[in-house]
Design a protein around this motif. Structure first.
Motif, PDB file in Angstrom:
ATOM      1  N   ARG A   6       0.869  -1.182   0.000  1.00  0.00           N
ATOM      2  CA  ARG A   6       0.000   0.000   0.000  1.00  0.00           C
ATOM      3  C   ARG A   6       0.904   1.230   0.000  1.00  0.00           C
ATOM      4  O   ARG A   6       1.819   1.329   0.815  1.00  0.00           O
ATOM      5  N   ARG A   7       0.645   2.158  -0.917  1.00  0.00           N
ATOM      6  CA  ARG A   7       1.436   3.383  -0.973  1.00  0.00           C
ATOM      7  C   ARG A   7       0.576   4.563  -0.536  1.00  0.00           C
ATOM      8  O   ARG A   7      -0.499   4.790  -1.093  1.00  0.00           O
ATOM      9  N   VAL A   8       1.059   5.273   0.464  1.00  0.00           N
ATOM     10  CA  VAL A   8       0.372   6.469   0.947  1.00  0.00           C
ATOM     11  C   VAL A   8       1.080   7.668   0.329  1.00  0.00           C
ATOM     12  O   VAL A   8       2.224   7.967   0.670  1.00  0.00           O
ATOM     13  N   LEU A   9       0.401   8.338  -0.575  1.00  0.00           N
ATOM     14  CA  LEU A   9       0.980   9.471  -1.296  1.00  0.00           C
ATOM     15  C   LEU A   9       0.458  10.759  -0.677  1.00  0.00           C
ATOM     16  O   LEU A   9      -0.717  11.103  -0.799  1.00  0.00           O
ATOM     17  N   ILE A  10       1.354  11.452   0.028  1.00  0.00           N
ATOM     18  CA  ILE A  10       0.999  12.699   0.705  1.00  0.00           C
ATOM     19  C   ILE A  10       1.572  13.847  -0.117  1.00  0.00           C
ATOM     20  O   ILE A  10       2.792  14.003  -0.216  1.00  0.00           O
ATOM     21  N   VAL A  11       0.688  14.625  -0.717  1.00  0.00           N
ATOM     22  CA  VAL A  11       1.105  15.709  -1.610  1.00  0.00           C
ATOM     23  C   VAL A  11       0.907  17.048  -0.917  1.00  0.00           C
ATOM     24  O   VAL A  11      -0.192  17.353  -0.435  1.00  0.00           O
ATOM     25  N   LEU A  12       1.971  17.845  -0.854  1.00  0.00           N
ATOM     26  CA  LEU A  12       1.920  19.184  -0.269  1.00  0.00           C
ATOM     27  C   LEU A  12       1.916  20.186  -1.418  1.00  0.00           C
ATOM     28  O   LEU A  12       2.897  20.303  -2.151  1.00  0.00           O
ATOM     29  N   LEU A  13       0.809  20.899  -1.564  1.00  0.00           N
ATOM     30  CA  LEU A  13       0.584  21.785  -2.713  1.00  0.00           C
ATOM     31  C   LEU A  13       0.758  23.241  -2.308  1.00  0.00           C
ATOM     32  O   LEU A  13       0.061  23.744  -1.426  1.00  0.00           O
ATOM     33  N   ASP A  14       1.687  23.935  -2.977  1.00  0.00           N
ATOM     34  CA  ASP A  14       2.032  25.323  -2.650  1.00  0.00           C
ATOM     35  C   ASP A  14       0.991  26.283  -3.220  1.00  0.00           C
ATOM     36  O   ASP A  14       0.832  26.407  -4.434  1.00  0.00           O
TER      37      ASP A  14
ATOM     38  N   PHE B  79      -2.086  10.264  -9.753  1.00  0.00           N
ATOM     39  CA  PHE B  79      -3.366   9.556  -9.650  1.00  0.00           C
ATOM     40  C   PHE B  79      -3.486   8.372 -10.623  1.00  0.00           C
ATOM     41  O   PHE B  79      -3.869   7.273 -10.206  1.00  0.00           O
ATOM     42  N   PRO B  80      -3.130   8.524 -11.897  1.00  0.00           N
ATOM     43  CA  PRO B  80      -3.272   7.390 -12.826  1.00  0.00           C
ATOM     44  C   PRO B  80      -2.314   6.237 -12.517  1.00  0.00           C
ATOM     45  O   PRO B  80      -2.533   5.119 -12.989  1.00  0.00           O
ATOM     46  N   ASN B  81      -1.238   6.496 -11.769  1.00  0.00           N
ATOM     47  CA  ASN B  81      -0.256   5.452 -11.462  1.00  0.00           C
ATOM     48  C   ASN B  81      -0.442   4.859 -10.066  1.00  0.00           C
ATOM     49  O   ASN B  81       0.433   4.141  -9.577  1.00  0.00           O
ATOM     50  N   MET B  82      -1.585   5.140  -9.456  1.00  0.00           N
ATOM     51  CA  MET B  82      -1.908   4.523  -8.178  1.00  0.00           C
ATOM     52  C   MET B  82      -2.485   3.130  -8.409  1.00  0.00           C
ATOM     53  O   MET B  82      -2.893   2.786  -9.520  1.00  0.00           O
ATOM     54  N   LYS B  83      -2.506   2.340  -7.346  1.00  0.00           N
ATOM     55  CA  LYS B  83      -3.029   0.979  -7.388  1.00  0.00           C
ATOM     56  C   LYS B  83      -4.187   0.860  -6.393  1.00  0.00           C
ATOM     57  O   LYS B  83      -4.377   1.720  -5.533  1.00  0.00           O
ATOM     58  N   PRO B  84      -4.977  -0.231  -6.501  1.00  0.00           N
ATOM     59  CA  PRO B  84      -6.211  -0.340  -5.705  1.00  0.00           C
ATOM     60  C   PRO B  84      -6.061  -0.246  -4.195  1.00  0.00           C
ATOM     61  O   PRO B  84      -7.043  -0.001  -3.503  1.00  0.00           O
ATOM     62  N   TYR B  85      -4.857  -0.436  -3.642  1.00  0.00           N
ATOM     63  CA  TYR B  85      -4.697  -0.343  -2.185  1.00  0.00           C
ATOM     64  C   TYR B  85      -4.038   0.965  -1.763  1.00  0.00           C
ATOM     65  O   TYR B  85      -3.759   1.170  -0.575  1.00  0.00           O
TER      66      TYR B  85
ATOM     67  N   GLU C 239       0.357  -0.776  13.372  1.00  0.00           N
ATOM     68  CA  GLU C 239      -0.053  -2.167  13.362  1.00  0.00           C
ATOM     69  C   GLU C 239      -0.274  -2.611  11.921  1.00  0.00           C
ATOM     70  O   GLU C 239      -0.374  -1.796  11.014  1.00  0.00           O
ATOM     71  N   ASP C 240      -0.394  -3.919  11.719  1.00  0.00           N
ATOM     72  CA  ASP C 240      -0.736  -4.411  10.399  1.00  0.00           C
ATOM     73  C   ASP C 240      -2.111  -3.880  10.011  1.00  0.00           C
ATOM     74  O   ASP C 240      -3.014  -3.803  10.831  1.00  0.00           O
ATOM     75  N   PHE C 241      -2.254  -3.531   8.755  1.00  0.00           N
ATOM     76  CA  PHE C 241      -3.525  -3.060   8.221  1.00  0.00           C
ATOM     77  C   PHE C 241      -4.156  -4.258   7.505  1.00  0.00           C
ATOM     78  O   PHE C 241      -3.706  -4.671   6.459  1.00  0.00           O
ATOM     79  N   VAL C 242      -5.193  -4.853   8.099  1.00  0.00           N
ATOM     80  CA  VAL C 242      -5.741  -6.112   7.610  1.00  0.00           C
ATOM     81  C   VAL C 242      -7.103  -5.906   6.970  1.00  0.00           C
ATOM     82  O   VAL C 242      -7.979  -5.261   7.529  1.00  0.00           O
ATOM     83  N   LEU C 243      -7.271  -6.443   5.772  1.00  0.00           N
ATOM     84  CA  LEU C 243      -8.552  -6.437   5.071  1.00  0.00           C
ATOM     85  C   LEU C 243      -8.889  -7.880   4.719  1.00  0.00           C
ATOM     86  O   LEU C 243      -8.375  -8.409   3.745  1.00  0.00           O
ATOM     87  N   GLY C 244      -9.749  -8.507   5.512  1.00  0.00           N
ATOM     88  CA  GLY C 244     -10.086  -9.890   5.229  1.00  0.00           C
ATOM     89  C   GLY C 244      -8.846 -10.762   5.291  1.00  0.00           C
ATOM     90  O   GLY C 244      -8.195 -10.876   6.300  1.00  0.00           O
ATOM     91  N   LYS C 245      -8.487 -11.368   4.163  1.00  0.00           N
ATOM     92  CA  LYS C 245      -7.308 -12.237   4.095  1.00  0.00           C
ATOM     93  C   LYS C 245      -6.087 -11.496   3.568  1.00  0.00           C
ATOM     94  O   LYS C 245      -5.066 -12.100   3.282  1.00  0.00           O
ATOM     95  N   ILE C 246      -6.199 -10.166   3.419  1.00  0.00           N
ATOM     96  CA  ILE C 246      -5.093  -9.368   2.864  1.00  0.00           C
ATOM     97  C   ILE C 246      -4.463  -8.520   3.961  1.00  0.00           C
ATOM     98  O   ILE C 246      -5.144  -7.807   4.685  1.00  0.00           O
ATOM     99  N   ARG C 247      -3.146  -8.625   4.082  1.00  0.00           N
ATOM    100  CA  ARG C 247      -2.405  -7.792   5.027  1.00  0.00           C
ATOM    101  C   ARG C 247      -1.644  -6.745   4.232  1.00  0.00           C
ATOM    102  O   ARG C 247      -0.843  -7.072   3.364  1.00  0.00           O
ATOM    103  N   LEU C 248      -1.923  -5.467   4.521  1.00  0.00           N
ATOM    104  CA  LEU C 248      -1.306  -4.374   3.784  1.00  0.00           C
ATOM    105  C   LEU C 248      -0.110  -3.809   4.531  1.00  0.00           C
ATOM    106  O   LEU C 248      -0.185  -3.542   5.730  1.00  0.00           O
ATOM    107  N   LYS C 249       0.998  -3.643   3.817  1.00  0.00           N
ATOM    108  CA  LYS C 249       2.166  -2.959   4.369  1.00  0.00           C
ATOM    109  C   LYS C 249       2.384  -1.679   3.582  1.00  0.00           C
ATOM    110  O   LYS C 249       2.472  -1.699   2.362  1.00  0.00           O
ATOM    111  N   SER C 250       2.480  -0.597   4.312  1.00  0.00           N
ATOM    112  CA  SER C 250       2.451   0.714   3.673  1.00  0.00           C
ATOM    113  C   SER C 250       3.822   1.335   3.460  1.00  0.00           C
ATOM    114  O   SER C 250       4.714   1.199   4.287  1.00  0.00           O
ATOM    115  N   GLU C 251       3.927   2.043   2.355  1.00  0.00           N
ATOM    116  CA  GLU C 251       5.096   2.872   2.050  1.00  0.00           C
ATOM    117  C   GLU C 251       4.605   4.308   1.956  1.00  0.00           C
ATOM    118  O   GLU C 251       3.604   4.590   1.286  1.00  0.00           O
TER     119      GLU C 251
END
Length: 285
Positions: free
Chosen positions: A35-43, A65-71, A173-185
């Motif tokens: 999972r990628r958390v994209l934090i954009v700071l807009l001037d 935005f177009p290069n993001m993925k479902p998680y 903590e682990d971010f869990v969705l059903g049987k999917i465990r998400l690790k964030s960047e």
């Protein structure tokens, strides 16, 4: 009980234990996804023209935005005088909350169906994001006299998904969705000329910020707990410019030292470097 009977009981007990172990494993095993958390700071500072703002927004709507993925998750926050006084999420798109897959999708074409629905969503949503960001510039016009980049970066500590052992996790903590465990960047993108211009710290001078000022500013920020811990974060600064090469170089040196102190990785810094961000997003999907 006979020896044969005892042997049967032992075998049955072992089989039952094995069944319970396999059942427990099946209940607790997860497929790990990134999972990628994209934090954009807009001037939003007043020194930026409408053309510059449009170029920043296009990085968000055409590169990120177009290069993001479902998680993935996209958060856009402002850089202006109100970065600390009135922090706000201008855009918040957590794709985990969206449903791009369908039960009716066949196994062979499930990936293609998901990708098409996501791209349809991007096509529909990107213009709305652009319009929101343009409108917010006028809503926040009372805060555009100064540019508090340092304040905006400090606010990211409320948005990043912090590190724990083994990787970056949501709320430590682990971010869990059903049987999917998400690790964030965490990826922080600054869309700014990178000229800090606040009452406390001002780079808007002919030579930007001197080496002595850099040392003094960083010392002051440390004493005031003004340098956040951005361990594990990757930073892209896009739009960096200035009045002359000395100012540009000196300000670049400040931000290089600053991000070293935050423990973040400054992956790219410059004026027209959104291509490096695009390559990074494609390479890490």
């Amino acid at each position: 009980m006979s020896i044969k009977g005892l042997t049967f009981v032992k075998i049955f007990a072992c089989m039952a234990m094995l069944f319970l172990i396999l059942l427990f494993a099946s209940c607790t095993s997860f497929v790990e996804k990134k999972r990628r958390v994209l934090i954009v700071l807009l001037d939003y500072s007043a020194s930026n023209t409408e053309l510059v703002l449009e170029s920043y927004i296009s990085v968000i709507t055409e590169t990120i935005f177009p290069n993001m993925k479902p998680y993935d998750c996209l958060v856009v926050v402002p850089i202006d005088e109100g970065s600390k006084m009135r922090p706000v999420k201008l855009v918040y798109e957590d794709l985990v909350e969206k449903q791009f897959s369908r039960r009716s999708d066949g196994f062979a074409h499930a990936g293609d169906s998901l990708k098409k629905r996501f791209m349809d969503y991007v096509k529909e949503t990107a213009p709305k994001i652009a319009e929101t960001l343009k409108t917010q510039k006028h809503i926040r016009k009372e805060y555009t006299e100064y540019t508090d980049i340092l304040g905006a970066i400090h606010q990211t500590t409320n948005l990043i998904e912090f590190n724990t052992a083994g990787g970056t996790m949501r709320d430590a903590e682990d971010f869990v969705l059903g049987k999917i465990r998400l690790k964030s960047e965490n990826i922080i993108v600054l869309l700014s000329d990178m000229i800090q211009d606040s009452r406390e710290y001002n780079f808007n001078r002919k030579h930007g910020v001197t080496a002595d000022q850099t040392t003094a500013y960083l010392t002051d920020l440390k004493k005031a707990n003004g340098i956040p811990d951005l361990s594990g974060c990757t930073v892209f600064a896009i739009g960096a410019t200035g009045r002359n090469s000395a100012q540009i170089d000196n300000i670049h040196l400040f931000w290089t030292e600053y991000f070293k102190n935050t423990n973040a990785e400054l992956a790219s810094y410059g004026y027209n470097v959104d291509g490096k961000l695009r390559k990074y997003l494609i390479a890490t999907d």
